[in-house]
Design a protein around this motif. Structure first.
Motif, mmCIF file in Angstrom:
data_model
loop_
_atom_site.group_PDB
_atom_site.id
_atom_site.type_symbol
_atom_site.label_atom_id
_atom_site.label_comp_id
_atom_site.label_asym_id
_atom_site.label_seq_id
_atom_site.Cartn_x
_atom_site.Cartn_y
_atom_site.Cartn_z
ATOM 1 N N UNK A 350 14.189 118.538 91.572
ATOM 2 C CA UNK A 350 13.308 118.331 92.728
ATOM 3 C C UNK A 350 12.135 119.306 92.703
ATOM 4 N N UNK A 351 12.408 120.551 92.351
ATOM 5 C CA UNK A 351 11.379 121.594 92.392
ATOM 6 C C UNK A 351 10.619 121.723 91.082
ATOM 7 N N UNK A 352 11.298 121.412 89.987
ATOM 8 C CA UNK A 352 10.686 121.546 88.668
ATOM 9 C C UNK A 352 10.936 120.260 87.880
ATOM 10 N N UNK A 353 10.212 119.208 88.222
ATOM 11 C CA UNK A 353 10.499 117.893 87.625
ATOM 12 C C UNK A 353 10.295 117.840 86.126
ATOM 13 N N UNK A 354 9.525 118.766 85.571
ATOM 14 C CA UNK A 354 9.313 118.753 84.123
ATOM 15 C C UNK A 354 10.614 118.991 83.351
ATOM 16 N N UNK A 355 11.614 119.589 84.009
ATOM 17 C CA UNK A 355 12.882 119.878 83.334
ATOM 18 C C UNK A 355 13.521 118.604 82.795
ATOM 19 N N UNK A 356 13.423 117.519 83.551
ATOM 20 C CA UNK A 356 14.097 116.289 83.101
ATOM 21 C C UNK A 356 13.472 115.736 81.825
ATOM 22 N N UNK A 357 12.194 116.037 81.608
ATOM 23 C CA UNK A 357 11.536 115.550 80.390
ATOM 24 C C UNK A 357 11.727 116.506 79.221
ATOM 25 N N UNK A 358 12.078 117.743 79.484
ATOM 26 C CA UNK A 358 12.222 118.733 78.411
ATOM 27 C C UNK A 358 13.641 118.825 77.863
ATOM 28 N N UNK A 359 14.623 118.516 78.685
ATOM 29 C CA UNK A 359 16.014 118.677 78.279
ATOM 30 C C UNK A 359 16.539 117.438 77.564
ATOM 31 N N UNK A 360 17.495 117.676 76.665
ATOM 32 C CA UNK A 360 18.183 116.594 75.986
ATOM 33 C C UNK A 360 19.657 116.915 75.893
ATOM 34 N N UNK A 361 20.469 115.967 75.473
ATOM 35 C CA UNK A 361 21.911 116.204 75.396
ATOM 36 C C UNK A 361 22.288 117.425 74.554
ATOM 37 N N UNK A 362 21.549 117.691 73.488
ATOM 38 C CA UNK A 362 21.897 118.820 72.611
ATOM 39 C C UNK A 362 21.712 120.161 73.308
ATOM 40 N N UNK A 363 20.847 120.217 74.317
ATOM 41 C CA UNK A 363 20.634 121.472 75.033
ATOM 42 C C UNK A 363 21.891 121.909 75.781
ATOM 43 N N UNK A 365 25.117 121.568 74.969
ATOM 44 C CA UNK A 365 26.065 122.240 74.084
ATOM 45 C C UNK A 365 25.537 123.596 73.623
ATOM 46 N N UNK A 366 24.248 123.660 73.293
ATOM 47 C CA UNK A 366 23.674 124.918 72.817
ATOM 48 C C UNK A 366 23.720 125.994 73.900
ATOM 49 N N UNK A 367 23.393 125.625 75.122
ATOM 50 C CA UNK A 367 23.411 126.589 76.209
ATOM 51 C C UNK A 367 24.829 126.984 76.585
ATOM 52 N N UNK A 368 25.762 126.051 76.493
ATOM 53 C CA UNK A 368 27.155 126.373 76.806
ATOM 54 C C UNK A 368 27.689 127.450 75.869
ATOM 55 N N UNK A 369 27.328 127.408 74.610
ATOM 56 C CA UNK A 369 27.751 128.450 73.673
ATOM 57 C C UNK A 369 27.211 129.810 74.105
ATOM 58 N N UNK A 370 25.966 129.837 74.504
ATOM 59 C CA UNK A 370 25.350 131.089 74.962
ATOM 60 C C UNK A 370 26.005 131.569 76.258
ATOM 61 N N UNK A 371 26.303 130.643 77.138
ATOM 62 C CA UNK A 371 26.921 130.996 78.422
ATOM 63 C C UNK A 371 28.301 131.616 78.218
ATOM 64 N N UNK A 372 29.067 131.088 77.270
ATOM 65 C CA UNK A 372 30.395 131.635 77.006
ATOM 66 C C UNK A 372 30.305 133.082 76.544
ATOM 67 N N UNK A 373 29.344 133.360 75.670
ATOM 68 C CA UNK A 373 29.186 134.734 75.178
ATOM 69 C C UNK A 373 28.803 135.668 76.315
#
Length: 452
Positions: A350-363, A365-373
């Motif tokens: 709602x506040x940053x609509x560009x996010x929906x165009x920048x993100x993809x499914x691979x993001x 999994x990649x971010x989840x790995x970083x979050x776990x660390x």
């Protein structure tokens, strides 16, 4: 402004020129829409109506990109991804005015053409005039037979995300979420208890003629449906409030820091939650704010002074590795730890609509790995008997429930115990806010106690 950009913007009105330049920063420089708009408006002296129009044009053009492209694709003589980038921005800006704002064709076309690069102006003019002439005869998204594709176009979201939410929520609720993401959010403020309280702030706004109401989720929230620049609101200079979405306000309240305690905020920049923690502690005790980005941490300094916060220590450190903290914090264990790691941000569309165009499914999994660390290293800093809160502004299980599964069994998942106004949002010890249900950003919050 460079000579080239002057030539390209021609005689466009100040509001449209500002919107175009902000859109260029979002598209070409991957700036966030709010930062791009703030930077552009800060450089120019625009009237209040022009500021409002520039804001509407920027966010509307980004929000409705897929729908605009659906119609532009029917009148263009080539694929849109083959069009020069500045010309495409001008086309989308013009299409938004024609199709969504119903601006008269002559004004919308002429102004948009003047924003395009000189060699492309004839091309942009032809497409927009064709769109204006044929708009009522073009095929709308309601004619698309495939449900997912129809929703992706009509509600202007990427297909992968529509498909994901339809599978998770069902088509009906997914459609409601998509629609909610396209609504312009009201301004949400967090009262600063070091300087004011909610009743006093609401009274001040009423006295100055600012429409506002108490937020339904957070006891510190004030909602302003239609404000001008935040800095011009009464009480801003005096530090009576900070800008913070209601769902985001729940995270520090769930952490629940007490005066005199030692608290740690991991991935803290730009410091919104850090300063909320400090205020809840009444400036007694210490909040250590850790972030890898020193520049973003530095932005917290002005807010610290404005809000009257005195108990924050900012530390630049990489949270994906064992935390290296200075001085007396080198081996410190903390009473309260908040982990708010980088995420896909899919709850903040709602506040940053560009996010929906920048993100993809691979993001995801990649971010989840970083979050776990990050979570594992932060958990090592929780004292026995201490509290750990994991918070993201996204709605995916992969970045939330599946990430916290990495925690050692000595961390017990418990009820987040939010304010009573948000208690109904908790299910299986997970608090999740859905924009289409509560009218705030999408957040996921979980609380853990480290056994003694």
């Amino acid at each position: 402004m460079t000579r080239q950009s002057k030539d390209q913007t021609g005689s466009a009105s100040p509001a449209r020129r500002a919107a175009f330049d902000a859109l260029w920063r979002v598209e070409a420089q991957e700036a966030m829409s709010d930062s791009a708009l703030d930077d552009v408006l800060h450089q120019r002296k625009l009237s209040s109506p022009d500021r409002a129009l520039a804001t509407e044009l920027l966010y509307g053009t980004i929000r409705w990109r897929a729908l605009l492209d659906h119609f532009l694709g029917q009148v263009a003589d080539r694929r849109l991804d083959k069009i020069e980038r500045r010309a495409l921005i001008a086309l989308r800006l013009g299409a938004y005015q024609l199709l969504r704002l119903r601006v008269p064709g002559r004004a919308a076309v002429a102004e948009s053409v003047s924003l395009a690069p000189s060699p492309t102006r004839g091309f942009v003019n032809a497409i927009l005039r064709n769109l204006d002439r044929r708009r009522d005869a073009l095929q709308g998204p309601e004619k698309i037979s495939d449900l997912i594709e129809r929703l992706a176009v009509s509600e202007s979201h990427p297909r992968w995300l529509v498909e994901r939410w339809a599978n998770e929520l069902g088509a009906e609720d997914a459609a409601k979420l998509l629609a909610a993401n396209n609504l312009r959010p009201a301004l949400a403020l967090r009262v600063n208890p070091l300087r004011s309280d909610r009743d006093r702030l609401l009274a001040l706004f009423a006295e100055k003629g600012v429409e506002a109401s108490a937020g339904p989720l957070s006891p510190l929230a004030v909602v302003v449906p239609d404000s001008g620049p935040v800095r011009e609101l009464p009480g801003y200079a005096e530090g009576h409030f900070a800008v913070q979405d209601e769902a985001s306000q729940l995270a520090p309240l769930i952490v629940g820091p007490q005066p005199g305690e030692l608290a740690l905020d991991v991935c803290a920049a730009p410091g919104t939650k850090t300063l909320a923690l400090a205020a809840l502690m009444n400036n007694q005790g210490t909040v250590v704010a850790v972030d890898a980005n020193a520049e973003r941490l530095d932005r917290m300094t002005a807010e610290i002074d404005r809000l009257g916060v005195t108990n924050v220590v900012a530390v630049t450190a990489d949270a994906t590795a064992p935390l290296r903290l200075p001085g007396r914090f080198t081996d410190a264990l903390f009473d309260r730890v908040l982990v708010d790691p980088p995420c896909t941000g899919l709850g903040t569309i709602r506040r940053r609509p560009e996010i929906k165009w920048r993100r993809g499914p691979s993001d995801i999994a990649a971010l989840a790995d970083k979050q776990r660390a990050i979570l594992q290293h932060a958990a090592a800093r929780v004292k026995p008997g201490g509290t750990l809160v994991y918070s993201t502004c996204t709605l995916t299980r992969e970045e939330n429930e599946e990430v916290v599964a990495v925690l050692h069994p000595e961390f017990e998942a418990v009820d987040p115990a939010p304010p009573a106004s948000a208690a109904s949002l908790v299910k299986d010890n997970v608090l999740r806010t859905w924009p289409h249900i509560i009218g705030a950003d999408g957040f996921t919050l979980m609380r853990f106690l480290r056994r003694k």
